[in-house]
Motif scaffolding. Structure first.
Motif, PDB file in Angstrom:
ATOM      1  N   GLN A   1      24.049  39.827  50.167  1.00 46.45           N
ATOM      2  CA  GLN A   1      24.771  40.713  49.686  1.00 46.45           C
ATOM      3  C   GLN A   1      26.219  40.102  49.610  1.00 46.45           C
ATOM      4  OE1 GLN A   1      24.615  44.513  52.213  1.00 46.45           O
ATOM      5  NE2 GLN A   1      23.285  45.403  50.951  1.00 46.45           N
ATOM      6  N   ALA A   2      26.764  39.539  50.834  1.00 42.19           N
ATOM      7  CA  ALA A   2      28.061  38.886  50.795  1.00 42.19           C
ATOM      8  C   ALA A   2      28.229  37.527  49.736  1.00 42.19           C
ATOM      9  CB  ALA A   2      28.162  38.469  52.270  1.00 42.19           C
ATOM     10  N   THR A   3      26.975  36.863  49.866  1.00 41.88           N
ATOM     11  CA  THR A   3      27.079  35.968  48.917  1.00 41.88           C
ATOM     12  C   THR A   3      27.139  36.303  47.529  1.00 41.88           C
ATOM     13  OG1 THR A   3      26.007  34.318  50.313  1.00 41.88           O
ATOM     14  CG2 THR A   3      25.688  33.746  47.914  1.00 41.88           C
ATOM     15  N   ALA A   4      26.435  37.287  47.080  1.00 41.75           N
ATOM     16  CA  ALA A   4      26.318  37.989  45.602  1.00 41.75           C
ATOM     17  C   ALA A   4      27.686  38.330  45.393  1.00 41.75           C
ATOM     18  CB  ALA A   4      25.349  38.908  45.603  1.00 41.75           C
ATOM     19  N   ILE A   5      28.142  39.105  46.424  1.00 40.21           N
ATOM     20  CA  ILE A   5      29.687  39.661  46.129  1.00 40.21           C
ATOM     21  C   ILE A   5      30.668  38.532  45.809  1.00 40.21           C
ATOM     22  CG2 ILE A   5      31.614  40.877  47.021  1.00 40.21           C
ATOM     23  CD1 ILE A   5      29.403  42.781  48.399  1.00 40.21           C
ATOM     24  N   CYS A   6      30.517  37.651  46.524  1.00 40.17           N
ATOM     25  CA  CYS A   6      31.576  36.374  46.252  1.00 40.17           C
ATOM     26  C   CYS A   6      31.434  35.710  44.914  1.00 40.17           C
ATOM     27  CB  CYS A   6      31.369  35.220  47.430  1.00 40.17           C
ATOM     28  SG  CYS A   6      32.018  35.704  49.128  1.00 40.17           S
ATOM     29  N   ASN A   7      29.952  35.300  44.598  1.00 44.25           N
ATOM     30  CA  ASN A   7      29.703  34.767  43.213  1.00 44.25           C
ATOM     31  C   ASN A   7      30.081  35.463  42.292  1.00 44.25           C
ATOM     32  OD1 ASN A   7      28.777  32.642  44.780  1.00 44.25           O
ATOM     33  ND2 ASN A   7      26.424  33.492  44.706  1.00 44.25           N
ATOM     34  N   ASN A   8      29.914  36.867  42.137  1.00 48.72           N
ATOM     35  CA  ASN A   8      30.416  37.799  41.129  1.00 48.72           C
ATOM     36  C   ASN A   8      31.922  37.914  41.129  1.00 48.72           C
ATOM     37  OD1 ASN A   8      27.710  38.468  40.281  1.00 48.72           O
ATOM     38  ND2 ASN A   8      27.418  39.974  41.737  1.00 48.72           N
ATOM     39  N   TRP A   9      32.434  37.829  42.081  1.00 50.39           N
ATOM     40  CA  TRP A   9      34.216  37.954  42.170  1.00 50.39           C
ATOM     41  C   TRP A   9      34.563  36.805  41.411  1.00 50.39           C
ATOM     42  CZ3 TRP A   9      37.631  41.581  42.856  1.00 50.39           C
ATOM     43  CH2 TRP A   9      38.778  41.403  43.129  1.00 50.39           C
ATOM     44  N   ARG A  10      34.071  35.322  41.984  1.00 45.73           N
ATOM     45  CA  ARG A  10      34.516  34.083  41.391  1.00 45.73           C
ATOM     46  C   ARG A  10      34.248  34.132  39.787  1.00 45.73           C
ATOM     47  NH1 ARG A  10      31.802  31.959  46.012  1.00 45.73           N
ATOM     48  NH2 ARG A  10      33.257  31.880  47.739  1.00 45.73           N
ATOM     49  N   GLU A  11      33.189  34.444  39.627  1.00 45.18           N
ATOM     50  CA  GLU A  11      32.658  34.409  37.891  1.00 45.18           C
ATOM     51  C   GLU A  11      33.371  35.470  37.184  1.00 45.18           C
ATOM     52  OE1 GLU A  11      28.334  34.371  38.048  1.00 45.18           O
ATOM     53  OE2 GLU A  11      28.139  32.998  39.359  1.00 45.18           O
ATOM     54  N   ASN A  12      33.818  36.601  37.703  1.00 43.02           N
ATOM     55  CA  ASN A  12      34.414  37.645  37.007  1.00 43.02           C
ATOM     56  C   ASN A  12      35.643  38.096  37.364  1.00 43.02           C
ATOM     57  OD1 ASN A  12      32.002  38.242  35.114  1.00 43.02           O
ATOM     58  ND2 ASN A  12      31.099  38.502  37.200  1.00 43.02           N
ATOM     59  N   VAL A  13      36.578  37.444  37.918  1.00 45.85           N
ATOM     60  CA  VAL A  13      37.489  38.041  38.547  1.00 45.85           C
ATOM     61  C   VAL A  13      38.642  38.537  37.674  1.00 45.85           C
ATOM     62  CG1 VAL A  13      38.833  35.830  38.644  1.00 45.85           C
ATOM     63  CG2 VAL A  13      39.543  37.370  40.405  1.00 45.85           C
ATOM     64  N   THR A  14      38.906  37.921  36.427  1.00 46.73           N
ATOM     65  CA  THR A  14      39.846  38.733  35.607  1.00 46.73           C
ATOM     66  C   THR A  14      39.312  39.947  35.029  1.00 46.73           C
ATOM     67  OG1 THR A  14      40.394  36.445  34.778  1.00 46.73           O
ATOM     68  CG2 THR A  14      40.960  38.100  33.268  1.00 46.73           C
ATOM     69  N   ASN A  15      38.100  40.037  34.865  1.00 46.51           N
ATOM     70  CA  ASN A  15      37.577  41.339  34.297  1.00 46.51           C
ATOM     71  C   ASN A  15      37.640  42.448  35.566  1.00 46.51           C
ATOM     72  OD1 ASN A  15      37.110  40.276  31.683  1.00 46.51           O
ATOM     73  ND2 ASN A  15      35.084  39.806  32.153  1.00 46.51           N
ATOM     74  N   LEU A  16      37.350  41.976  36.597  1.00 50.90           N
ATOM     75  CA  LEU A  16      37.142  42.933  37.742  1.00 50.90           C
ATOM     76  C   LEU A  16      38.555  43.239  37.990  1.00 50.90           C
ATOM     77  CD1 LEU A  16      34.352  41.147  39.643  1.00 50.90           C
ATOM     78  CD2 LEU A  16      34.207  43.319  39.005  1.00 50.90           C
ATOM     79  N   TYR A  17      39.486  42.581  38.106  1.00 45.77           N
ATOM     80  CA  TYR A  17      40.936  42.741  38.530  1.00 45.77           C
ATOM     81  C   TYR A  17      41.471  43.855  37.569  1.00 45.77           C
ATOM     82  CZ  TYR A  17      46.061  42.448  38.936  1.00 45.77           C
ATOM     83  OH  TYR A  17      47.218  42.718  39.030  1.00 45.77           O
ATOM     84  N   ALA A  18      41.168  43.655  36.221  1.00 43.86           N
ATOM     85  CA  ALA A  18      41.704  44.456  35.186  1.00 43.86           C
ATOM     86  C   ALA A  18      40.899  45.809  35.164  1.00 43.86           C
ATOM     87  CB  ALA A  18      41.545  43.859  33.832  1.00 43.86           C
ATOM     88  N   GLU A  19      39.624  45.827  35.565  1.00 50.51           N
ATOM     89  CA  GLU A  19      38.954  47.070  35.662  1.00 50.51           C
ATOM     90  C   GLU A  19      39.342  47.979  36.849  1.00 50.51           C
ATOM     91  OE1 GLU A  19      34.446  48.795  35.487  1.00 50.51           O
ATOM     92  OE2 GLU A  19      34.764  46.574  34.776  1.00 50.51           O
ATOM     93  N   ILE A  20      39.437  47.282  37.788  1.00 50.27           N
ATOM     94  CA  ILE A  20      39.806  48.007  39.016  1.00 50.27           C
ATOM     95  C   ILE A  20      41.307  48.680  38.978  1.00 50.27           C
ATOM     96  CG2 ILE A  20      40.331  47.880  41.743  1.00 50.27           C
ATOM     97  CD1 ILE A  20      38.008  45.743  41.638  1.00 50.27           C
ATOM     98  N   LEU A  21      42.070  47.667  38.461  1.00 48.93           N
ATOM     99  CA  LEU A  21      43.332  48.166  38.466  1.00 48.93           C
ATOM    100  C   LEU A  21      43.797  49.302  37.317  1.00 48.93           C
ATOM    101  CD1 LEU A  21      46.579  47.862  39.296  1.00 48.93           C
ATOM    102  CD2 LEU A  21      46.681  46.270  37.270  1.00 48.93           C
ATOM    103  N   GLY A  22      42.949  49.222  36.356  1.00 48.70           N
ATOM    104  CA  GLY A  22      42.810  50.536  35.248  1.00 48.70           C
ATOM    105  C   GLY A  22      42.208  51.444  35.762  1.00 48.70           C
ATOM    106  N   LEU A  23      41.294  51.514  36.640  1.00 47.86           N
ATOM    107  CA  LEU A  23      40.526  52.645  37.028  1.00 47.86           C
ATOM    108  C   LEU A  23      41.579  53.368  38.074  1.00 47.86           C
ATOM    109  CD1 LEU A  23      37.008  51.536  38.222  1.00 47.86           C
ATOM    110  CD2 LEU A  23      37.861  53.503  36.628  1.00 47.86           C
ATOM    111  N   LEU A  24      42.505  52.274  39.058  1.00 47.66           N
ATOM    112  CA  LEU A  24      43.329  53.153  40.052  1.00 47.66           C
ATOM    113  C   LEU A  24      44.692  53.749  39.374  1.00 47.66           C
ATOM    114  CD1 LEU A  24      43.167  50.101  42.679  1.00 47.66           C
ATOM    115  CD2 LEU A  24      42.411  52.530  42.735  1.00 47.66           C
ATOM    116  N   LEU A  25      45.010  53.156  38.104  1.00 50.66           N
ATOM    117  CA  LEU A  25      46.058  53.613  37.554  1.00 50.66           C
ATOM    118  C   LEU A  25      45.879  55.050  36.389  1.00 50.66           C
ATOM    119  CD1 LEU A  25      47.856  50.487  36.479  1.00 50.66           C
ATOM    120  CD2 LEU A  25      48.763  52.118  38.363  1.00 50.66           C
ATOM    121  N   ARG A  26      44.548  54.962  36.393  1.00 53.06           N
ATOM    122  CA  ARG A  26      44.004  56.068  35.432  1.00 53.06           C
ATOM    123  C   ARG A  26      44.595  57.653  36.220  1.00 53.06           C
ATOM    124  NH1 ARG A  26      38.179  56.125  34.114  1.00 53.06           N
ATOM    125  NH2 ARG A  26      39.042  53.979  33.317  1.00 53.06           N
ATOM    126  N   SER A  27      45.245  58.618  35.314  1.00 48.56           N
ATOM    127  CA  SER A  27      45.852  59.724  35.771  1.00 48.56           C
ATOM    128  C   SER A  27      44.748  60.755  35.578  1.00 48.56           C
ATOM    129  CB  SER A  27      46.955  60.177  35.172  1.00 48.56           C
ATOM    130  OG  SER A  27      47.110  59.975  33.764  1.00 48.56           O
TER     131      SER A  27
END
Length: 182
Positions: free
Chosen positions: A156-182
């Protein structure tokens, strides 16, 4: 549990392995082979090439957990069994070497942690028995986002690391968007 093969090492081999366990334990964060080797060679504690062999052997017997980090680096953390071996044999580490390692760890702990938290990394937390995944986004030493996750398996840890590295830009934008949503 102390491995029989560990006890069959020569006194020098055993001492060198305990020195490596002591160093890794002092930092409380995963250390790269490059960081370990730099200190060991700088202090002339072992001959060239021994560090790689000893780290591999310590990982094979379960005293160290080897994980992959950013840039293809390998990182090492001490396991419960490694902690037990260190406790049993710590008297083999000369006092001056302990003092140098303690001083080095104190002076470099922050830099090592900052280097380590640069993307997505995993390590085994021997206290909790879980894998910790640290994912982060940084810009000029400013933390934009950090996520620390505890998971139960290395897979699980390896999968998360790999997915983060491969998709960091999209994940960052998506998480930030979810947190800023009112």
């Amino acid at each position: 549990m102390i491995q029989q093969s560990f006890l069959e090492d020569s006194d020098t081999q055993l001492t060198n392995k305990i020195i490596l366990l002591y160093m890794i334990d002092k930092f409380d964060v995963p250390l790269s082979m490059q960081r370990i080797s730099a200190f060991v060679y700088e202090e002339a504690l072992m001959e060239s090439g021994q560090v790689t062999v000893y780290l591999q052997e310590l990982a094979e017997v379960g005293y160290l957990e080897k994980s992959s980090g950013g840039g293809g680096l390998s990182y090492y953390t001490i396991t419960d069994d490694g902690g037990d071996a260190l406790e049993s044999f710590s008297a083999l580490v000369p006092g001056d070497v302990k003092a140098k390692l303690t001083k080095y760890a104190g002076a470099n702990r922050y830099a090592v942690k900052k280097d380590f938290e640069s993307t997505a990394n995993l390590f085994y937390d021997r206290d909790s028995g879980e894998y910790i995944v640290k994912c982060g986004v940084y810009e000029h030493d400013i933390t934009l986002m950090e996520i620390n996750l505890s998971v139960v398996s290395r897979e699980q840890a390896t999968a998360i690391c790999n997915n983060w590295r491969e998709n960091v830009t999209n994940l960052y934008a998506e998480i930030l968007g979810l947190l800023l949503r009112s």
